[in-house]
Every structure is written in structure tokens, then in C-alpha cells.
Write a protein that holds these residues in place. Structure first.
Motif, mmCIF file in Angstrom:
data_model
loop_
_atom_site.group_PDB
_atom_site.id
_atom_site.type_symbol
_atom_site.label_atom_id
_atom_site.label_comp_id
_atom_site.label_asym_id
_atom_site.label_seq_id
_atom_site.Cartn_x
_atom_site.Cartn_y
_atom_site.Cartn_z
ATOM 1 N N VAL A 9 -3.348 -9.833 4.966
ATOM 2 C CA VAL A 9 -2.642 -8.564 5.120
ATOM 3 C C VAL A 9 -3.299 -7.603 4.141
ATOM 4 N N GLY A 11 -3.885 -3.599 2.796
ATOM 5 C CA GLY A 11 -3.527 -2.188 2.764
ATOM 6 C C GLY A 11 -2.215 -1.813 3.428
ATOM 7 N N GLU A 12 -1.331 -2.743 3.622
ATOM 8 C CA GLU A 12 -0.056 -2.449 4.278
ATOM 9 C C GLU A 12 0.906 -1.749 3.316
ATOM 10 N N ASP A 13 1.743 -0.896 3.869
ATOM 11 C CA ASP A 13 2.739 -0.172 3.089
ATOM 12 C C ASP A 13 4.114 -0.797 3.349
ATOM 13 N N PHE A 14 4.620 -1.528 2.347
ATOM 14 C CA PHE A 14 5.932 -2.162 2.424
ATOM 15 C C PHE A 14 6.946 -1.400 1.571
ATOM 16 N N PHE A 29 -2.325 -11.141 0.492
ATOM 17 C CA PHE A 29 -2.037 -9.708 0.496
ATOM 18 C C PHE A 29 -3.023 -9.014 -0.429
ATOM 19 N N GLU A 30 -3.659 -7.968 0.058
ATOM 20 C CA GLU A 30 -4.634 -7.241 -0.742
ATOM 21 C C GLU A 30 -4.380 -5.745 -0.614
ATOM 22 N N ASP A 31 -4.292 -5.067 -1.789
ATOM 23 C CA ASP A 31 -4.091 -3.614 -1.828
ATOM 24 C C ASP A 31 -2.840 -3.181 -1.056
ATOM 25 N N CYS A 32 -1.774 -3.967 -1.129
ATOM 26 C CA CYS A 32 -0.521 -3.633 -0.437
ATOM 27 C C CYS A 32 0.443 -2.957 -1.407
ATOM 28 N N ASP A 33 1.311 -2.116 -0.864
ATOM 29 C CA ASP A 33 2.278 -1.374 -1.668
ATOM 30 C C ASP A 33 3.684 -1.901 -1.386
ATOM 31 N N CYS A 52 -1.906 -5.490 -5.698
ATOM 32 C CA CYS A 52 -0.704 -5.003 -5.033
ATOM 33 C C CYS A 52 0.188 -4.295 -6.043
#
Length: 101
Positions: A9, A11-14, A29-33, A52
Motif C-alpha cells: 500500500v 501513498g494512501e491517505d487514511f 505501507f509506504e508513505d501513507c498518512d 508513514c
């Protein structure tokens, strides 16, 4: 996807997501918010979080087994009572400030 492969996953925005009580296994998860996300009761097994952002996220009562947090931000995160199992859990180069425990 084979049984040995991790689900990626990127760059996803959570932001503000309600993800509590879920069980995640072998996810990267990589670079997720995860800013202000509700992660209470989240269970992770064999996951990695790289770069993250968990700013103001609620990580309370979560459980992490063989999970790694690499270069993540936990600014003002709320994490009373997370459980970390096995020596493979780590928070390398991650930063936290003003966290409520």
C-alpha cells in the motif's frame, strides 16, 4: 499474489479513517498518512510501515507482532496500552513528540 508476498500500500491517505479492530497481516505501507486515524484495537502481524505519518492517531489497545515502523512520525499520537510482541517489532528512525500514553 503468492502466500509469501506482502500486499503493498503506497501513498494512501487514511486521514480520519476508522480502522480499529481490524486484523492486518503481511502488508507493507509506504508513505501513507494515518493522521487522526482511529486505530484502536488494530492487530498487525508481519507488517511494515515506512515513512508513514501517525500524527494525532489513536493507536490505543493495538497489538503488533513482527511488525516494523521505519522512519515514521508519531507526533501527538495517542497510544495507551499498545502491545508489541517479539523482538522483530521495531520503530527504527521513527520520531514521537507529545504522545499521550
Amino acid at each position: 499474489m503468492g502466500t509469501d508476498e506482502m500486499e503493498s500500500v503506497v501513498g494512501e491517505d487514511f486521514t480520519d479513517a476508522r480502522l480499529g479492530g481490524q486484523h492486518w497481516q503481511r502488508r507493507a505501507f509506504e508513505d501513507c498518512d494515518f493522521t487522526e486515524a482511529d486505530l484502536r484495537g488494530l492487530v498487525t502481524v508481519g507488517c511494515t510501515f515506512t515513512r508513514c505519518d501517525f500524527t494525532r492517531a489513536d493507536i490505543g489497545e493495538s497489538r503488533h507482532t513482527t511488525t516494523a515502523f521505519r522512519s515514521c512520525v508519531f507526533y501527538r499520537a495517542r497510544w495507551p496500552g499498545p502491545r508489541w510482541r517479539t523482538a522483530a517489532c521495531s520503530a527504527r528512525r521513527s520520531s514521537s513528540a507529545g504522545c499521550a500514553r
